[in-house]
Design a protein around this motif. Sequence first.
Motif, PDB file in Angstrom:
ATOM      1  N   LEU A  40      73.284  37.492  21.945  1.00 36.00           N
ATOM      2  CA  LEU A  40      74.570  37.901  22.504  1.00 36.00           C
ATOM      3  C   LEU A  40      74.704  37.508  23.965  1.00 36.00           C
ATOM      4  N   ARG A  41      73.600  37.398  24.683  1.00 33.78           N
ATOM      5  CA  ARG A  41      73.655  37.034  26.103  1.00 33.78           C
ATOM      6  C   ARG A  41      74.025  35.562  26.293  1.00 33.78           C
ATOM      7  N   THR A  42      73.416  34.675  25.515  1.00 35.51           N
ATOM      8  CA  THR A  42      73.701  33.252  25.638  1.00 35.51           C
ATOM      9  C   THR A  42      74.845  32.819  24.726  1.00 35.51           C
ATOM     10  N   GLU A  43      75.227  33.679  23.806  1.00 31.77           N
ATOM     11  CA  GLU A  43      76.268  33.413  22.815  1.00 31.77           C
ATOM     12  C   GLU A  43      75.921  32.210  21.949  1.00 31.77           C
ATOM     13  N   VAL A  44      74.643  32.132  21.562  1.00 33.35           N
ATOM     14  CA  VAL A  44      74.173  31.094  20.664  1.00 33.35           C
ATOM     15  C   VAL A  44      73.742  31.753  19.359  1.00 33.35           C
ATOM     16  N   VAL A  45      74.250  31.209  18.242  1.00 33.40           N
ATOM     17  CA  VAL A  45      73.907  31.710  16.916  1.00 33.40           C
ATOM     18  C   VAL A  45      73.155  30.616  16.185  1.00 33.40           C
ATOM     19  N   VAL A  46      72.028  30.985  15.563  1.00 32.21           N
ATOM     20  CA  VAL A  46      71.224  30.022  14.822  1.00 32.21           C
ATOM     21  C   VAL A  46      71.081  30.501  13.377  1.00 32.21           C
ATOM     22  N   PHE A  47      71.608  29.698  12.450  1.00 31.37           N
ATOM     23  CA  PHE A  47      71.418  29.918  11.017  1.00 31.37           C
ATOM     24  C   PHE A  47      70.236  29.048  10.607  1.00 31.37           C
ATOM     25  N   THR A  48      69.252  29.587   9.870  1.00 33.41           N
ATOM     26  CA  THR A  48      68.127  28.779   9.411  1.00 33.41           C
ATOM     27  C   THR A  48      67.824  29.049   7.944  1.00 33.41           C
ATOM     28  N   GLY A  49      67.289  28.050   7.284  1.00 32.94           N
ATOM     29  CA  GLY A  49      66.854  28.174   5.900  1.00 32.94           C
ATOM     30  C   GLY A  49      67.985  28.119   4.895  1.00 32.94           C
ATOM     31  N   ASN A  50      68.134  26.977   4.245  1.00 32.27           N
ATOM     32  CA  ASN A  50      69.116  26.813   3.170  1.00 32.27           C
ATOM     33  C   ASN A  50      70.514  27.276   3.573  1.00 32.27           C
ATOM     34  N   VAL A  51      70.986  26.784   4.689  1.00 32.57           N
ATOM     35  CA  VAL A  51      72.287  27.167   5.226  1.00 32.57           C
ATOM     36  C   VAL A  51      73.392  26.498   4.405  1.00 32.57           C
ATOM     37  N   VAL A  52      74.365  27.287   3.987  1.00 28.95           N
ATOM     38  CA  VAL A  52      75.539  26.777   3.285  1.00 28.95           C
ATOM     39  C   VAL A  52      76.751  27.520   3.827  1.00 28.95           C
ATOM     40  N   ILE A  53      77.713  26.779   4.353  1.00 28.99           N
ATOM     41  CA  ILE A  53      78.945  27.356   4.868  1.00 28.99           C
ATOM     42  C   ILE A  53      80.096  26.703   4.111  1.00 28.99           C
ATOM     43  N   ASN A  54      80.913  27.523   3.441  1.00 30.08           N
ATOM     44  CA  ASN A  54      82.038  27.022   2.643  1.00 30.08           C
ATOM     45  C   ASN A  54      83.337  27.657   3.094  1.00 30.08           C
ATOM     46  N   GLN A  55      84.365  26.855   3.119  1.00 32.23           N
ATOM     47  CA  GLN A  55      85.721  27.355   3.340  1.00 32.23           C
ATOM     48  C   GLN A  55      86.678  26.360   2.711  1.00 32.23           C
ATOM     49  N   GLN A  56      87.950  26.669   2.731  1.00 34.56           N
ATOM     50  CA  GLN A  56      88.932  25.821   2.063  1.00 34.56           C
ATOM     51  C   GLN A  56      88.904  24.382   2.576  1.00 34.56           C
ATOM     52  N   ARG A  57      88.676  24.198   3.860  1.00 35.65           N
ATOM     53  CA  ARG A  57      88.733  22.864   4.458  1.00 35.65           C
ATOM     54  C   ARG A  57      87.498  22.027   4.159  1.00 35.65           C
ATOM     55  N   GLY A  58      86.402  22.658   3.712  1.00 38.00           N
ATOM     56  CA  GLY A  58      85.223  21.871   3.416  1.00 38.00           C
ATOM     57  C   GLY A  58      83.961  22.707   3.417  1.00 38.00           C
ATOM     58  N   SER A  59      82.831  22.013   3.539  1.00 32.76           N
ATOM     59  CA  SER A  59      81.543  22.698   3.499  1.00 32.76           C
ATOM     60  C   SER A  59      80.547  21.999   4.425  1.00 32.76           C
ATOM     61  N   LEU A  60      79.524  22.767   4.805  1.00 38.89           N
ATOM     62  CA  LEU A  60      78.441  22.270   5.648  1.00 38.89           C
ATOM     63  C   LEU A  60      77.162  22.885   5.122  1.00 38.89           C
ATOM     64  N   SER A  61      76.121  22.076   4.936  1.00 37.02           N
ATOM     65  CA  SER A  61      74.837  22.615   4.501  1.00 37.02           C
ATOM     66  C   SER A  61      73.704  21.866   5.182  1.00 37.02           C
ATOM     67  N   GLY A  62      72.597  22.550   5.332  1.00 43.21           N
ATOM     68  CA  GLY A  62      71.411  21.988   5.953  1.00 43.21           C
ATOM     69  C   GLY A  62      70.374  23.081   6.114  1.00 43.21           C
ATOM     70  N   GLN A  63      69.320  22.788   6.819  1.00 40.57           N
ATOM     71  CA  GLN A  63      68.270  23.785   7.034  1.00 40.57           C
ATOM     72  C   GLN A  63      68.449  24.556   8.325  1.00 40.57           C
ATOM     73  N   ARG A  64      69.272  24.019   9.241  1.00 43.98           N
ATOM     74  CA  ARG A  64      69.454  24.691  10.530  1.00 43.98           C
ATOM     75  C   ARG A  64      70.822  24.335  11.098  1.00 43.98           C
ATOM     76  N   VAL A  65      71.580  25.360  11.465  1.00 42.89           N
ATOM     77  CA  VAL A  65      72.865  25.161  12.122  1.00 42.89           C
ATOM     78  C   VAL A  65      72.867  26.034  13.374  1.00 42.89           C
ATOM     79  N   VAL A  66      73.112  25.410  14.517  1.00 42.66           N
ATOM     80  CA  VAL A  66      73.146  26.110  15.795  1.00 42.66           C
ATOM     81  C   VAL A  66      74.562  26.011  16.340  1.00 42.66           C
TER      82      VAL A  66
END
Length: 178
Positions: free
Chosen positions: A113-139
Amino acid sequence: MSPRPADFAAALLALASLAFAAGASARTSDRNQPMDIEAAQSTCSLGANDSCTLTGNVTMTQGSLRVVAAKAVIEQSGGDPSRALLSGGVTLRQTLDDGNQIDAKASNVDYNLRTEVVVFTGNVVINQQRGSLSGQRVVYNMKTGQVESGGGAGGGRVKMRILPKSAQAQPAPAKASN
Protein backbone atom coordinates in the motif's frame (compact mmCIF):
# COMPACT_ATOMS: atom_id res chain seq x y z
CA MET A 1 -6.64 -0.33 15.30
CA SER A 2 -7.53 -3.05 12.84
CA PRO A 3 -6.30 -2.86 9.24
CA ARG A 4 -8.61 -1.77 6.43
CA PRO A 5 -8.52 -4.53 3.80
CA ALA A 6 -10.99 -2.53 1.74
CA ASP A 7 -8.13 -0.31 0.61
CA PHE A 8 -6.13 -3.15 -0.86
CA ALA A 9 -9.05 -5.15 -2.20
CA ALA A 10 -10.42 -2.28 -4.25
CA ALA A 11 -6.96 -1.55 -5.54
CA LEU A 12 -6.47 -5.15 -6.64
CA LEU A 13 -9.43 -4.96 -8.95
CA ALA A 14 -8.41 -1.57 -10.22
CA LEU A 15 -5.14 -3.25 -11.15
CA ALA A 16 -6.78 -6.04 -12.99
CA SER A 17 -9.04 -3.71 -14.93
CA LEU A 18 -6.17 -1.44 -15.88
CA ALA A 19 -3.89 -4.29 -16.88
CA PHE A 20 -5.02 -4.20 -20.48
CA ALA A 21 -8.04 -1.98 -21.05
CA ALA A 22 -7.55 1.75 -20.86
CA GLY A 23 -10.44 3.66 -19.40
CA ALA A 24 -11.96 0.77 -17.45
CA SER A 25 -11.81 1.04 -13.71
CA ALA A 26 -13.11 -0.79 -10.68
CA ARG A 27 -16.51 0.37 -9.53
CA THR A 28 -15.78 3.57 -7.63
CA SER A 29 -18.91 3.26 -5.47
CA ASP A 30 -17.58 -0.01 -4.02
CA ARG A 31 -14.97 1.85 -1.95
CA ASN A 32 -17.79 3.61 -0.08
CA GLN A 33 -19.50 0.34 0.86
CA PRO A 34 -18.80 -1.62 4.04
CA MET A 35 -16.25 -4.43 3.74
CA ASP A 36 -17.45 -7.79 5.07
CA ILE A 37 -14.78 -10.38 5.87
CA GLU A 38 -15.27 -14.01 6.81
CA ALA A 39 -12.66 -16.63 7.65
CA ALA A 40 -12.42 -19.85 9.62
CA GLN A 41 -9.87 -18.24 11.94
CA SER A 42 -8.19 -14.91 12.60
CA THR A 43 -5.21 -13.95 14.70
CA CYS A 44 -4.82 -10.20 15.02
CA SER A 45 -2.58 -7.99 17.10
CA LEU A 46 -3.79 -4.52 17.94
CA GLY A 47 -0.44 -2.71 17.92
CA ALA A 48 0.26 0.05 15.41
CA ASN A 49 2.95 -2.07 13.69
CA ASP A 50 1.34 -5.49 13.95
CA SER A 51 -0.53 -7.75 11.56
CA CYS A 52 -3.76 -9.64 11.20
CA THR A 53 -3.75 -13.17 9.76
CA LEU A 54 -6.98 -14.65 8.41
CA THR A 55 -7.10 -18.30 7.35
CA GLY A 56 -9.59 -20.83 6.06
CA ASN A 57 -11.64 -19.80 3.05
CA VAL A 58 -11.14 -16.07 3.57
CA THR A 59 -13.90 -14.14 1.81
CA MET A 60 -14.00 -10.36 1.47
CA THR A 61 -16.93 -8.56 -0.14
CA GLN A 62 -17.45 -4.86 -0.69
CA GLY A 63 -20.17 -3.73 -3.06
CA SER A 64 -19.65 -5.67 -6.30
CA LEU A 65 -16.14 -6.76 -5.25
CA ARG A 66 -15.58 -10.33 -4.05
CA VAL A 67 -12.14 -11.64 -3.05
CA VAL A 68 -11.52 -15.24 -1.96
CA ALA A 69 -8.21 -16.67 -0.69
CA ALA A 70 -7.05 -19.46 1.58
CA LYS A 71 -5.04 -16.98 3.66
CA ALA A 72 -4.76 -13.20 4.04
CA VAL A 73 -2.14 -11.34 6.07
CA ILE A 74 -2.68 -7.61 6.55
CA GLU A 75 0.41 -5.80 7.87
CA GLN A 76 0.28 -2.40 9.55
CA SER A 77 2.81 0.36 9.96
CA GLY A 78 2.05 3.32 12.19
CA GLY A 79 -1.52 2.10 12.63
CA ASP A 80 -2.31 2.07 8.90
CA PRO A 81 -2.40 -0.93 6.57
CA SER A 82 0.92 -1.13 4.74
CA ARG A 83 0.87 -4.49 2.97
CA ALA A 84 -1.61 -7.24 2.14
CA LEU A 85 -0.49 -10.75 1.29
CA LEU A 86 -3.08 -13.15 -0.13
CA SER A 87 -2.17 -16.77 -0.76
CA GLY A 88 -3.41 -20.28 -1.35
CA GLY A 89 -5.25 -19.47 -4.56
CA VAL A 90 -6.77 -16.01 -4.91
CA THR A 91 -9.84 -15.12 -6.96
CA LEU A 92 -11.18 -11.62 -7.51
CA ARG A 93 -14.38 -10.57 -9.21
CA GLN A 94 -15.81 -7.09 -9.61
CA THR A 95 -18.14 -5.08 -11.78
CA LEU A 96 -16.39 -2.13 -13.41
CA ASP A 97 -17.76 1.40 -13.68
CA ASP A 98 -18.64 0.69 -17.32
CA GLY A 99 -20.84 -2.25 -16.22
CA ASN A 100 -18.50 -4.99 -17.44
CA GLN A 101 -17.15 -7.63 -15.10
CA ILE A 102 -13.55 -8.57 -14.44
CA ASP A 103 -12.28 -11.86 -13.05
CA ALA A 104 -8.72 -12.46 -11.85
CA LYS A 105 -7.01 -15.55 -10.45
CA ALA A 106 -3.50 -16.08 -9.11
CA SER A 107 -1.75 -18.31 -6.63
CA ASN A 108 -0.64 -15.27 -4.62
CA VAL A 109 -1.17 -11.52 -4.48
CA ASP A 110 1.18 -9.08 -2.72
CA TYR A 111 -0.05 -5.50 -2.45
CA ASN A 112 2.28 -2.89 -0.97
CA LEU A 113 0.00 0.00 0.00
CA ARG A 114 2.93 2.37 0.58
CA THR A 115 4.47 1.98 -2.87
CA GLU A 116 1.12 1.19 -4.52
CA VAL A 117 2.61 -1.81 -6.31
CA VAL A 118 0.56 -5.00 -6.68
CA VAL A 119 2.19 -8.29 -7.67
CA PHE A 120 0.14 -11.26 -8.87
CA THR A 121 2.18 -14.50 -9.00
CA GLY A 122 1.56 -18.10 -9.98
CA ASN A 123 -0.80 -19.02 -12.82
CA VAL A 124 -2.15 -15.49 -13.21
CA VAL A 125 -5.27 -15.17 -15.37
CA ILE A 126 -7.14 -11.89 -15.78
CA ASN A 127 -10.32 -11.89 -17.91
CA GLN A 128 -12.72 -9.17 -18.89
CA GLN A 129 -14.92 -8.35 -21.86
CA ARG A 130 -12.11 -6.56 -23.72
CA GLY A 131 -9.69 -9.47 -23.48
CA SER A 132 -7.44 -11.54 -21.27
CA LEU A 133 -3.93 -11.61 -19.83
CA SER A 134 -2.14 -14.65 -18.41
CA GLY A 135 1.34 -15.48 -17.20
CA GLN A 136 3.26 -16.41 -14.08
CA ARG A 137 3.79 -12.87 -12.81
CA VAL A 138 1.97 -9.58 -13.32
CA VAL A 139 3.22 -6.42 -11.59
CA TYR A 140 1.12 -3.27 -11.58
CA ASN A 141 2.36 0.10 -10.36
CA MET A 142 -0.78 2.04 -9.47
CA LYS A 143 1.09 5.36 -9.33
CA THR A 144 2.55 5.15 -12.82
CA GLY A 145 0.02 2.85 -14.51
CA GLN A 146 2.91 0.60 -15.61
CA VAL A 147 2.05 -3.10 -16.07
CA GLU A 148 4.83 -5.66 -16.35
CA SER A 149 4.17 -9.34 -16.93
CA GLY A 150 6.33 -12.38 -17.41
CA GLY A 151 6.12 -16.07 -18.08
CA GLY A 152 8.26 -17.01 -15.10
CA ALA A 153 11.69 -18.53 -14.62
CA GLY A 154 10.71 -21.75 -16.38
CA GLY A 155 10.62 -19.99 -19.74
CA GLY A 156 6.84 -19.67 -19.86
CA ARG A 157 5.21 -17.02 -21.97
CA VAL A 158 2.87 -14.12 -21.34
CA LYS A 159 -0.36 -14.47 -23.28
CA MET A 160 -2.75 -11.66 -24.16
CA ARG A 161 -5.89 -11.46 -26.19
CA ILE A 162 -7.30 -8.02 -26.92
CA LEU A 163 -10.60 -7.89 -28.74
CA PRO A 164 -11.46 -4.97 -31.00
CA LYS A 165 -14.19 -2.71 -29.61
CA SER A 166 -16.42 -3.58 -32.55
CA ALA A 167 -16.29 -7.29 -31.64
CA GLN A 168 -17.35 -6.69 -28.03
CA ALA A 169 -20.80 -5.29 -28.66
CA GLN A 170 -21.72 -7.53 -31.57
CA PRO A 171 -24.56 -9.94 -30.77
CA ALA A 172 -24.01 -13.55 -31.72
CA PRO A 173 -25.42 -14.38 -35.15
CA ALA A 174 -28.89 -15.90 -35.00
CA LYS A 175 -29.15 -19.53 -36.04
CA ALA A 176 -31.31 -20.23 -39.05
CA SER A 177 -34.38 -22.27 -38.16
CA ASN A 178 -35.11 -25.30 -40.32
